[in-house]
Design a protein around this motif. Structure first.
Motif, PDB file in Angstrom:
ATOM      1  N   PHE A 214       0.849  -1.187   0.000  1.00 36.32           N
ATOM      2  CA  PHE A 214       0.000   0.000   0.000  1.00 36.32           C
ATOM      3  C   PHE A 214       0.885   1.238   0.000  1.00 36.32           C
ATOM      4  CE2 PHE A 214      -3.071  -2.785   2.497  1.00 36.32           C
ATOM      5  CZ  PHE A 214      -3.940  -2.957   1.428  1.00 36.32           C
ATOM      6  N   VAL A 215       0.606   2.151  -0.907  1.00 33.52           N
ATOM      7  CA  VAL A 215       1.238   3.459  -0.873  1.00 33.52           C
ATOM      8  C   VAL A 215       0.158   4.424  -0.408  1.00 33.52           C
ATOM      9  CG1 VAL A 215       2.353   5.266  -2.237  1.00 33.52           C
ATOM     10  CG2 VAL A 215       2.816   2.848  -2.745  1.00 33.52           C
ATOM     11  N   VAL A 216       0.373   5.029   0.764  1.00 37.24           N
ATOM     12  CA  VAL A 216      -0.725   5.728   1.429  1.00 37.24           C
ATOM     13  C   VAL A 216      -0.457   7.216   1.580  1.00 37.24           C
ATOM     14  CG1 VAL A 216      -2.136   5.832   3.521  1.00 37.24           C
ATOM     15  CG2 VAL A 216      -1.185   3.641   2.787  1.00 37.24           C
ATOM     16  N   ARG A 217      -1.404   8.020   1.149  1.00 42.16           N
ATOM     17  CA  ARG A 217      -1.388   9.434   1.507  1.00 42.16           C
ATOM     18  C   ARG A 217      -2.673   9.743   2.260  1.00 42.16           C
ATOM     19  NH1 ARG A 217       0.255  14.748  -1.607  1.00 42.16           N
ATOM     20  NH2 ARG A 217       2.207  13.774  -1.046  1.00 42.16           N
ATOM     21  N   HIS A 218      -2.525  10.447   3.368  1.00 40.49           N
ATOM     22  CA  HIS A 218      -3.703  10.719   4.193  1.00 40.49           C
ATOM     23  C   HIS A 218      -3.536  12.066   4.882  1.00 40.49           C
ATOM     24  CE1 HIS A 218      -7.070  10.012   6.889  1.00 40.49           C
ATOM     25  NE2 HIS A 218      -7.323   8.882   6.232  1.00 40.49           N
ATOM     26  N   ALA A 219      -4.639  12.768   5.055  1.00 34.41           N
ATOM     27  CA  ALA A 219      -4.580  14.081   5.695  1.00 34.41           C
ATOM     28  C   ALA A 219      -4.314  13.970   7.197  1.00 34.41           C
ATOM     29  CB  ALA A 219      -5.885  14.840   5.451  1.00 34.41           C
ATOM     30  N   SER A 220      -4.528  12.788   7.771  1.00 40.00           N
ATOM     31  CA  SER A 220      -4.297  12.619   9.206  1.00 40.00           C
ATOM     32  C   SER A 220      -2.911  12.052   9.466  1.00 40.00           C
ATOM     33  CB  SER A 220      -5.327  11.660   9.808  1.00 40.00           C
ATOM     34  OG  SER A 220      -6.617  12.175   9.626  1.00 40.00           O
ATOM     35  N   SER A 221      -2.174  12.718  10.354  1.00 42.91           N
ATOM     36  CA  SER A 221      -0.862  12.200  10.736  1.00 42.91           C
ATOM     37  C   SER A 221      -1.043  10.831  11.376  1.00 42.91           C
ATOM     38  CB  SER A 221      -0.197  13.142  11.749  1.00 42.91           C
ATOM     39  OG  SER A 221      -0.059  14.429  11.189  1.00 42.91           O
ATOM     40  N   GLY A 222      -0.192   9.886  10.991  1.00 45.90           N
ATOM     41  CA  GLY A 222      -0.226   8.576  11.637  1.00 45.90           C
ATOM     42  C   GLY A 222      -1.077   7.541  10.927  1.00 45.90           C
ATOM     43  N   ALA A 223      -1.805   7.928   9.891  1.00 45.04           N
ATOM     44  CA  ALA A 223      -2.661   6.949   9.199  1.00 45.04           C
ATOM     45  C   ALA A 223      -1.851   5.761   8.662  1.00 45.04           C
ATOM     46  CB  ALA A 223      -3.450   7.625   8.089  1.00 45.04           C
ATOM     47  N   PRO A 224      -0.692   5.985   8.039  1.00 43.56           N
ATOM     48  CA  PRO A 224       0.082   4.814   7.566  1.00 43.56           C
ATOM     49  C   PRO A 224       0.549   3.904   8.713  1.00 43.56           C
ATOM     50  CG  PRO A 224       0.831   6.824   6.489  1.00 43.56           C
ATOM     51  CD  PRO A 224      -0.084   7.239   7.599  1.00 43.56           C
ATOM     52  N   TYR A 225       0.876   4.506   9.870  1.00 43.87           N
ATOM     53  CA  TYR A 225       1.237   3.704  11.051  1.00 43.87           C
ATOM     54  C   TYR A 225       0.075   2.815  11.452  1.00 43.87           C
ATOM     55  CZ  TYR A 225       5.646   5.870  12.466  1.00 43.87           C
ATOM     56  OH  TYR A 225       6.951   6.260  12.533  1.00 43.87           O
TER      57      TYR A 225
ATOM     58  N   ARG B 256      -1.153 -10.080   8.729  1.00 43.40           N
ATOM     59  CA  ARG B 256      -0.928  -9.847   7.297  1.00 43.40           C
ATOM     60  C   ARG B 256       0.274  -8.940   7.084  1.00 43.40           C
ATOM     61  NH1 ARG B 256      -6.976  -8.086   6.036  1.00 43.40           N
ATOM     62  NH2 ARG B 256      -6.490  -7.009   7.966  1.00 43.40           N
ATOM     63  N   ASP B 257       1.338  -9.201   7.855  1.00 41.23           N
ATOM     64  CA  ASP B 257       2.485  -8.297   7.772  1.00 41.23           C
ATOM     65  C   ASP B 257       3.363  -8.579   6.553  1.00 41.23           C
ATOM     66  OD1 ASP B 257       3.287 -10.633   8.854  1.00 41.23           O
ATOM     67  OD2 ASP B 257       4.084  -9.784  10.716  1.00 41.23           O
ATOM     68  N   HIS B 258       2.925  -9.465   5.665  1.00 36.94           N
ATOM     69  CA  HIS B 258       3.628  -9.582   4.383  1.00 36.94           C
ATOM     70  C   HIS B 258       3.238  -8.432   3.458  1.00 36.94           C
ATOM     71  CE1 HIS B 258      -0.288 -11.538   4.019  1.00 36.94           C
ATOM     72  NE2 HIS B 258      -0.260 -11.173   2.748  1.00 36.94           N
ATOM     73  N   ILE B 259       2.224  -7.664   3.844  1.00 37.09           N
ATOM     74  CA  ILE B 259       1.837  -6.501   3.035  1.00 37.09           C
ATOM     75  C   ILE B 259       2.636  -5.289   3.534  1.00 37.09           C
ATOM     76  CG2 ILE B 259      -0.069  -5.034   2.265  1.00 37.09           C
ATOM     77  CD1 ILE B 259      -1.976  -7.306   2.875  1.00 37.09           C
ATOM     78  N   HIS B 260       3.297  -4.625   2.621  1.00 41.74           N
ATOM     79  CA  HIS B 260       4.160  -3.504   2.992  1.00 41.74           C
ATOM     80  C   HIS B 260       3.428  -2.173   2.836  1.00 41.74           C
ATOM     81  CE1 HIS B 260       7.470  -6.355   2.977  1.00 41.74           C
ATOM     82  NE2 HIS B 260       6.986  -6.811   1.834  1.00 41.74           N
ATOM     83  N   VAL B 261       3.809  -1.214   3.676  1.00 40.69           N
ATOM     84  CA  VAL B 261       3.179   0.100   3.642  1.00 40.69           C
ATOM     85  C   VAL B 261       4.242   1.166   3.378  1.00 40.69           C
ATOM     86  CG1 VAL B 261       1.816   1.791   4.934  1.00 40.69           C
ATOM     87  CG2 VAL B 261       1.413  -0.656   5.291  1.00 40.69           C
ATOM     88  N   VAL B 262       3.979   2.034   2.426  1.00 38.12           N
ATOM     89  CA  VAL B 262       4.847   3.179   2.168  1.00 38.12           C
ATOM     90  C   VAL B 262       4.040   4.440   2.421  1.00 38.12           C
ATOM     91  CG1 VAL B 262       6.276   4.381   0.477  1.00 38.12           C
ATOM     92  CG2 VAL B 262       6.070   1.896   0.369  1.00 38.12           C
ATOM     93  N   ASN B 263       4.564   5.297   3.267  1.00 42.11           N
ATOM     94  CA  ASN B 263       3.906   6.572   3.549  1.00 42.11           C
ATOM     95  C   ASN B 263       4.204   7.557   2.419  1.00 42.11           C
ATOM     96  OD1 ASN B 263       2.953   8.946   4.572  1.00 42.11           O
ATOM     97  ND2 ASN B 263       4.165   8.907   6.467  1.00 42.11           N
ATOM     98  N   ALA B 264       3.159   8.017   1.759  1.00 42.30           N
ATOM     99  CA  ALA B 264       3.342   9.008   0.691  1.00 42.30           C
ATOM    100  C   ALA B 264       2.913  10.396   1.163  1.00 42.30           C
ATOM    101  CB  ALA B 264       2.534   8.587  -0.540  1.00 42.30           C
ATOM    102  N   GLY B 265       2.948  10.602   2.485  1.00 37.10           N
ATOM    103  CA  GLY B 265       2.595  11.899   3.054  1.00 37.10           C
ATOM    104  C   GLY B 265       1.411  11.755   3.992  1.00 37.10           C
ATOM    105  N   ASP B 266       1.641  12.015   5.297  1.00 35.98           N
ATOM    106  CA  ASP B 266       0.523  11.945   6.246  1.00 35.98           C
ATOM    107  C   ASP B 266       0.457  13.226   7.060  1.00 35.98           C
ATOM    108  OD1 ASP B 266       2.923  11.213   7.598  1.00 35.98           O
ATOM    109  OD2 ASP B 266       1.812  10.092   9.118  1.00 35.98           O
ATOM    110  N   GLY B 267      -0.641  13.933   6.921  1.00 36.09           N
ATOM    111  CA  GLY B 267      -0.888  15.149   7.695  1.00 36.09           C
ATOM    112  C   GLY B 267       0.303  16.088   7.683  1.00 36.09           C
TER     113      GLY B 267
END
Lengths: 171, 327
Positions: B114-125, B136-147
């Motif tokens: 998942f490449v995630v951008r969200h207006a709320s800080s911490g959403a990717p966390y 399901r920790d085989h799915i990786h998360v990349v923060n593309a900007g949070d808050g």
């Protein structure tokens, strides 16, 4: 197990002698990082080729990337001639074992164009093939057990040498 | 008590990229090293390598962004991944679905990243934690900007750019100019600059946007607040401009764009105070005539377009590192 290897310089001379009748001045040597690049430089001088030797890094095409050992830091970009279309390429590597590196090298090369012919030159074929790959030119064939490593090193003075040892993590 | 860094696995390898804060100098350099060969991929006949072949990358953009989404999409496609873009503003979230329900649904579609951008800080966390808690920790998360929190790939591509032009971080004076406190880009840049050992970092902006206490935002870091643009730029090796967000104009924090430009807009005259070989960076999109003069933006010291190109290589490096790591 005691295996004594001939000096690397002698192996390179023998490899060059095998290749000499089959290469033209515009043949391009393609060394595989890192050992293959060192050998390609030496062969280039011995064979008097006009095209500078090329180099490739196969990290992008390795088949064990998902096992966590695909990309190493400091991988170098490949340097292939502007056009490989219609060229005669000889891929150069130090040791041929499973054949997986060559499979990756062929994929890398074909990302740059369609050469007329690709051959393979290695110093040592140590056995242990996992893919249907054979060297075109090879001065020395060994049958080393799986657990043994055979690594080419270069010292500060540019001298090449093979070292035999136990593979890390081998049983 | 120390908490395990949720970005790293037990071997200290990167499994998610959530923020630059908490990553070691070694890991940052490791990412920049890995990015280098990817810069050459775009120059090949076939602009693709198969490292993410057969993987599904979901771009989850809960906040609008054309540029960042596009560069992530290009990076994933050059790695041969299948890319699915979801503009959540106009889809399920608008119908009332919760963030984690959206994530669960996409995970059920066999997402790999998942490449995630969200207006709320911490959403990717939150997403990374949820994936770990549900096995399901085989799915990786990349923060593309949070808050206002973090934009780590922007910070990394900026570091790649600096290293490309200046090599050694430990001898540099870097000026970051603009609305630093409200900027997730600045926060990521500052953490990266500090971790990489930059000995002098100047935060430049007006008092209303940048209280003097801002120098304490990273404890024990060589940060210095300058309300005077000339003082901030003098002798700098790198000038990092930030975008002035229009909404700041409405909160009585700034008088007008013209007034801001007069004091803090980067003109050739002001840039002349920096070192003659100083580079000028900007994360885009630029407001010409507000934070930067066209003569600088198009001038020989600007490296703004190389930043965009390097950004693709850096994102390719990050995504291939995450996908290549075993759990």
């Amino acid at each position: 197990m005691s295996t004594t290897l001939p000096p690397v310089d002698e192996l390179i001379d023998r490899l060059a002698a095998q290749m000499r009748p089959h290469v033209a001045p515009d043949t391009v040597l393609v060394g595989i990082h890192t050992g293959g690049v060192w050998i390609a430089e030496r062969l280039h001088a011995l064979l008097g080729l006009t095209q500078p030797p090329a180099s490739i890094d196969v990290s992008f095409h390795r088949d064990d990337h998902h096992l966590g050992n695909g990309l190493r830091a400091g991988g170098r970009p490949s340097h292939l001639p502007d056009t490989t279309e219609g060229a005669h390429l000889v891929v150069v590597d130090d040791v041929l074992q499973t054949g997986r590196t060559l499979r990756a090298a062929l994929n890398e090369i074909f990302d740059y164009g369609r050469p007329a012919r690709v051959e393979l030159a290695v110093l040592v074929d140590r056995g242990g093939r996992e893919l249907p790959v054979a060297a075109t030119y090879c001065p020395l064939t060994l049958g080393l057990p799986d657990g043994q490593s055979l690594d080419l090193a270069r010292d500060d003075a540019g001298r090449l040498s093979f070292s035999l040892g136990e593979k890390r993590g081998a049983p | 008590m120390t908490q395990a860094n949720p970005q790293l696995n037990q071997h200290g390898e990167l499994i998610h990229l959530l923020s630059i804060e908490g990553l070691s100098r070694e890991i940052l350099h490791g990412i920049l090293d890995r990015a280098e060969p990817f810069t050459a991929v775009a120059e090949r006949e076939v602009k693709k390598v198969p490292l993410l072949r057969g993987k599904s990358v979901f771009n989850l953009f809960f906040e609008n962004s054309t540029r960042t989404r596009t560069t992530f999409e290009i990076a994933a496609k050059r790695l041969s991944a299948d890319v699915i873009n979801l503009n959540i503003n106009t889809s399920s979230a608008a119908k009332g679905e919760s963030l984690l329900d959206t994530v669960d649904n996409l995970a059920a579609m066999q997402a790999d990243m998942f490449v995630v951008r969200h207006a709320s800080s911490g959403a990717p966390y939150l997403i990374a934690q949820h994936l770990a808690a549900t096995g399901r920790d085989h799915i990786h998360v990349v923060n593309a900007g949070d808050g206002r929190h973090s934009h780590p790939t922007q910070g990394l591509l900026d570091m790649y750019t600096i290293r490309h032009y200046k090599q050694d971080f430990t001898k540099l004076t870097v000026a970051v100019v603009g609305d630093i406190l409200h900027s997730r880009v600045a926060r990521s840049q500052l953490h990266a600059l500090v971790t990489l050992g930059v000995p002098e970092i100047r935060l430049v902006g007006p008092q209303t946007l940048l209280p003097t206490a801002a120098a304490q935002m990273i404890p024990n870091a060589p940060l210095r607040v300058c309300h005077d643009m000339a003082e901030g730029l003098r002798g700098a090796d790198v000038v990092m401009m930030l975008r002035l967000q229009n909404e700041r104009m409405q909160g009585a924090l700034l008088p007008s764009p013209q007034e801001y430009f007069k004091s803090y807009g980067l003109t050739p005259e002001k840039l002349a105070l920096a070192k003659p070989d100083a580079i000028v960076m900007h994360p885009g999109p630029m407001n010409r005539g507000v934070e930067i003069d066209s003569a600088v933006a198009d001038g020989r010291q600007a490296v703004i377009l190389p930043q965009v190109t390097f950004g693709i290589a850096v994102r390719m490096a990050v995504m291939s590192m995450l996908a290549g790591v075993s759990q």
